[in-house]
Each structure stands twice: as C-alpha cells, then as structure tokens.
Scaffold this motif. Sequence first.
Motif: not given
Length: 288
Positions: A66-77, A96-100, A119-126
């Motif tokens: 997923v991190s690889r996907l999100l980096r690609t989406l960002k690189a492609c604007r 995902l938190a950084e992406f949001v 809940e730790v991972g969910a908290e980061e995103i929220c």
Amino acid sequence: QQCMKFQAQARSLRISMSGWSMEDEDMERWCAWFKERLEWEADGLGQEIAGKEVDFSDNHLTGKGVSRLLRTLKACRITVAVLKLHKNWLQEGAALAEFVTNCRGGLRELHLSHNELDEVGAEEICVAAANSKQSGRFCYPHTITDEEAPYKAPLWLRLEQNYIDHVRLQERLEARCQKSRRNTQVFCSVKSNGCTPRYCSVYYNSDPPVLHLKYLGNQKKPRGSREGQSTTADGNEPAPEPEAEEQQPPSPRRQSAQAAEASSSWASGAKPSKQPSDAKHSGGSSGS
C-alpha cells in the motif's frame, strides 16, 4: 486498459484492481507499469490528475504494498477522492495517515474494513483526518458544493472487521482532539442506512462530525479466539448488514497458481478467474 480508465479532456482517472490476488511484489511491478502507461496516455505528468476512484480491494496487500501504491499516486500527481483498500492484510496506519494529510480534504471516502488494523493504526488515520488543514482551516467535515445550497459532510471511513477496540479508540480520539482544540464531534458510528458518504443523518441539525465510522463496533474477535467470529459493541455476534461490498479475505492465501495468473495478466486486462474456494466468500456481510 480494463484496470485503468483515463479521460484526457477532463484529466480524470479510475483504477479498478479489485480481486486480482495482488501481493506486495505484484504492486511493485504494477506501479512501474502504471506510471509508464499513464505518462503516455496523459502526455506527461506535469499537471494534476483527478483520481475519481482507486480500488485495490480484495487483494493480499500489506502496508509495504500500500505504501508503494500511495507513493506512486503522489509521484503521478493524482488527487484521490475515493480509495478502496478493504479486504487486504493491512496492519499499519502510518502511510495512510500521511496520505490523508497530503490530500488536504480532497479525499472523500477511505475504505479499510476487513483488514488487520488495531486501534493504534486506526487512531493514526483518524487523527490525521481530524488535524488535516488547508489554508489554515480544518478540512473535515468537508464542504459539498454540487447542490443548491452547500453543506458539510464527514470523511467516510470504514474500519469495521479489523482488530480495533472501538471503546478505547473513541477515548483516545476524544483526548487527541481536545488537545488540538477541535470542538466538533469526532465521529458518527451509526448502524442505520440513514448516514451516507454525503450526509450525516444523526447530526443534521448541528455541525457534522469529522468522521463517519459506520459499523465501527463490528470487529473481529481478538487474535486467538475462534476463527471466523466477530463481535459488536455489546459482545454479541453481529447482525447481517445491508451491504455486501466489503467481505472477509480468504486465509490462508489462495493457491499460488491463481496469484501467478493474476500478476501476469493485469497489464493485458485479462482478469483472473475465481477459484471454487472463493464461493463461500461471495455473500459475506458488511458494507462499502
């Protein structure tokens, strides 16, 4: 061509990679192919592209893929409005938190049900959504302007069927939002059909919350419990839910032959056939 549809005039994009049995290694190859393909179709990547929907649900992706996907989406604007990652093997929330945060309110729906988040991972995103700002203003609830009168709606975030202690998550979120001096309601976790990605039926007479966490209390049993069971807020097994889009991924992994078929066929648009073992997952509960 079937997995991505780019409209040159509108500079908009839809990606449909649901159910391809993709693993993290496949994502590496897909991203390289996608970037080259999009650059050719878009005549370069110098301008922003509106990602109407990016769907990688029902795969075998972990945080690495997923991190690889999100980096690609960002690189492609690509600015993503709807991101679907339900029915994968996500455990971490940092990427995902950084992406949001980087979306700055452009993200409208984030589908993460049927993963392995706690809940730790969910908290980061929220918290990332609650603290996200654009031009000094909080991004969520976001403003919908395509109606006669503009109105606000929460970020639609599906987190059911993970390993989240929803009571502890609520306590942590309320404490974090108080520190950031947010006076609005943190989230709505209604179980009815009244709330939608565009409307909160619970708080319609007041300021809507930051997040829509529909069915949040419907979680998997803690690891080590009997496989295949889940719990609701009262500890009972959940009642059937009205939608069936996000379902439980098969475990253990599907046969390696199917994965090999998927990784070699997405570029040609030939979607892999379903195996008999998938039949039992076709009518599972939960929503989008």
